[in-house]
Each structure stands twice: as C-alpha cells, then as structure tokens.
Scaffold this active site. Sequence first.
Site, PDB file in Angstrom:
ATOM      1  N   SER A 136       0.628  -1.038  -0.028  1.00  0.00           N
ATOM      2  CA  SER A 136      -0.131  -0.026  -0.044  1.00  0.00           C
ATOM      3  C   SER A 136       0.880   1.410  -0.033  1.00  0.00           C
ATOM      4  O   SER A 136       2.022   1.148   0.696  1.00  0.00           O
ATOM      5  CB  SER A 136      -0.663  -0.110   1.114  1.00  0.00           C
ATOM      6  OG  SER A 136      -1.454   1.241   1.496  1.00  0.00           O
ATOM      7  N   TYR A 145      -2.126   0.250  10.210  1.00  0.00           N
ATOM      8  CA  TYR A 145      -2.205  -0.438   8.963  1.00  0.00           C
ATOM      9  C   TYR A 145      -1.087  -0.287   7.761  1.00  0.00           C
ATOM     10  O   TYR A 145      -0.554  -1.351   7.555  1.00  0.00           O
ATOM     11  CB  TYR A 145      -3.596   0.007   8.073  1.00  0.00           C
ATOM     12  CG  TYR A 145      -3.594  -0.344   6.543  1.00  0.00           C
ATOM     13  CD1 TYR A 145      -4.046  -1.714   6.502  1.00  0.00           C
ATOM     14  CD2 TYR A 145      -3.636   0.490   5.591  1.00  0.00           C
ATOM     15  CE1 TYR A 145      -4.120  -2.201   5.157  1.00  0.00           C
ATOM     16  CE2 TYR A 145      -3.432   0.047   4.357  1.00  0.00           C
ATOM     17  CZ  TYR A 145      -3.905  -1.145   4.003  1.00  0.00           C
ATOM     18  OH  TYR A 145      -3.875  -1.718   2.947  1.00  0.00           O
ATOM     19  N   LYS A 192       1.903  -3.490   6.602  1.00  0.00           N
ATOM     20  CA  LYS A 192       2.221  -3.740   5.271  1.00  0.00           C
ATOM     21  C   LYS A 192       3.627  -3.478   5.217  1.00  0.00           C
ATOM     22  O   LYS A 192       4.521  -4.487   4.314  1.00  0.00           O
ATOM     23  CB  LYS A 192       1.587  -2.737   4.222  1.00  0.00           C
ATOM     24  CG  LYS A 192      -0.130  -3.069   4.332  1.00  0.00           C
ATOM     25  CD  LYS A 192      -0.357  -4.537   3.632  1.00  0.00           C
ATOM     26  CE  LYS A 192      -1.746  -4.673   3.608  1.00  0.00           C
ATOM     27  NZ  LYS A 192      -1.999  -6.138   2.671  1.00  0.00           N
TER      28      LYS A 192
END
Length: 333
Positions: free
Chosen positions: A122, A146, A150
Amino acid sequence: MSDSSGRFVLVTGGAGYIGSHAAKALAARGFVPVTYDNLIHGHRWAVQSGPFVEGDIGDRAKLLETISRYNISAVMHFAAFAYVGESIQRPERYFNNNVTKSLTLLDALVDSGVRHVVFSSSCATYGTPDRMPIAEDTPQRPVNPYGETKLIMERALHWYAGAHDLTFAALRYFNAAGADPDGKLGEVHSPETHLIPLVLNAIDGRGALEIYGGDYPTPDGTCVRDYIHVADLADAHVRALDYLLSGGASVAMNLGTGNGHSVREVIGVAEHVAGRKVPHRIVPRRVGDPPILVADPSSAARVLAWRPQYSDLDCIIRSAWKWHSEYSKVRPV
Ligand code: UDP
C-alpha cells in the site's frame, strides 16, 4: 490436476474486493485461482473463478493441505484487515492478522517449496511524504498501524527471499476504485469508508457525503488522491506473477496513474455520470489524511509494461455506478 501443473495460484483474500478481481484476471490468463478466504470481510458470491477454500491464513495445517492438494506454484496474498481508522483504535487486530498470520502463511509457503509471492502492499507505507509524485525510493514512514503492518510484511518478504530462494513483488496500491467492467464484481465493504461508494450512496439518498476538510493546500481545498481502477490493479498482479515466474528478481512497485483528483472533482464526475446531485457538507479533516498522494508509476510501466486501461476518473466512476446500481437491487438495506 497435473495437466495444469504450475498454473494453480493461491489467492488469499480472493473473496474480497481486489482479490476477487485478481482471481478473475488470473482465470482469464489461463491460471487457476484457488481462493482462500475466511469470509470475515470477503463474500462467497465474489468467488466466481476456480476452487474455493474457506480458511484462515493463521491456520497452518489448512494452508499446507491446500497448497499440496492443488499443487500451488505461487501466491497472491491479499488477505488483510484494511481499515486505517480501525487500525489506530485496535492496532492489535492489525498486527495479529496482517503480520502474525501473514508470517504463518510465509512459513507454510517456504515449507511447501512455493517460491513466488505477489504481495498486496500500500501507499500507506509511505506515510506523509513531502515530495510528489511518490517514487519507490521515497522513505517509508507509515503514520498508522495499517501502513506499518504492510511495511513489516515487505521487510519480512525481503529477508525471507534472501534466505529461502523465494521471489516477491510488493505492489503498493494508491486508491483502488471502480468495478469489474463486466459488472460481475465490485466493491462491498461493511462498514463502507471509501470515497467513491459513499458518493454513490449519497446520490441514492443514503445520507449526505461528508467531505473531510475543505481547507487543504490544494487547488479546491479538498484532498487529492490517485484513483486506480481495480481491473488495472488486477492486470498488474498477473503481470507481476508472469514476471516472477519467468525469473524476475524481487521488486516493489507503485500502482497508480500519476494523476491526482480532488474530492470535489470526484463529486463533479459522479454527478455527471449519474445525472444527479451529490448532497454533501464539509466537516473537519480526518486525522491522518495527507493533502495529496500521487504515484510515480514509472517502475511498473518499465518492469511490467503495465499501462492502466480503465483508470480515467470518468471510466472508474461509470463502472462503480453500474455496479452500485446492480448491487443495490439485491443487497440488504
Ligand atoms: N473522503 C471524504 N469523505 C468520506 C470518505 C473519504 O472526504 O466520507 C476523502 C478522504 O479524506 C480522502 C479521499 O476522500 O482524501 C479518499 O479517501 P478513502 O477513504 O476513499 O481512501 P484513502 O485515501 O483514505 O485510502
């Protein structure tokens, strides 16, 4: 199964939004996607190509059995929690699911001799960079759990690859949007937090859209993002897989268009496509939203010969509107 040996690809999270489109693209290119999904956020109806295994990426025994049963040659790893706001409130959920369980998956791959991984990363791994567009060598400094999870998995892949004869492509998506051009698949999140589906909900009378901030240092005061059509993302995944299967070295690549659009532009195009107004109001900024995020997608163009085909904003919103209109007829209110 031996006829198709080398063509079976495990798609974790294949019942989710991007994973289901990738499974469809794999099937269209002669692979057999084996969807592996725990259905926490995925949908059974979204599995439209290849076998389905209901399972969790933290379940080592089920992973080993699935890999062996289908003679899996490579993996596309989408399975993850992906709500930025929730990740700030409940980081433990994100580290457990996106890191601990993803490491269980990596170990199962290594132990089964699976040598290629296409990883769903991402632009959230970059955080809030001060230079635009964002190239892959921009320092990765996530500003939420988040993005951190990643990034951790990108780093884990890097070290696993060095030690275990494995190659990977980490694909850093910008703003995934739109729906399958055939109208069979599309975005269904619960809760929905993404801009384009919320704009379409507002058109449908499901409450006014809240614009998070109208005083950003951007041309119209609203945030600018790089929206990339999910079918173009899916295509990039298959290209990345082909690249790895033909001996390409591990790589990390941005997937975006290089063009930014503001929230107000999205509203304007949606009004044009639907022929109706988007009720909206400006509310305070959402914590953690950078003013502008735009990709430099030149690596993917060079390495994968990837050129987005569906990603002009009009095309993205037309496909999303078509899906929204179809899906509204069957979804629970
Ligand atoms: N956005 C907004 N109202 C909403 C949802 C999103 O103004 O109800 C804005 C958000 O601030 C961001 C852009 O729309 O600038 C895209 O947000 P989204 O949540 O779709 O994706 P993100 O950029 O957070 O990955």
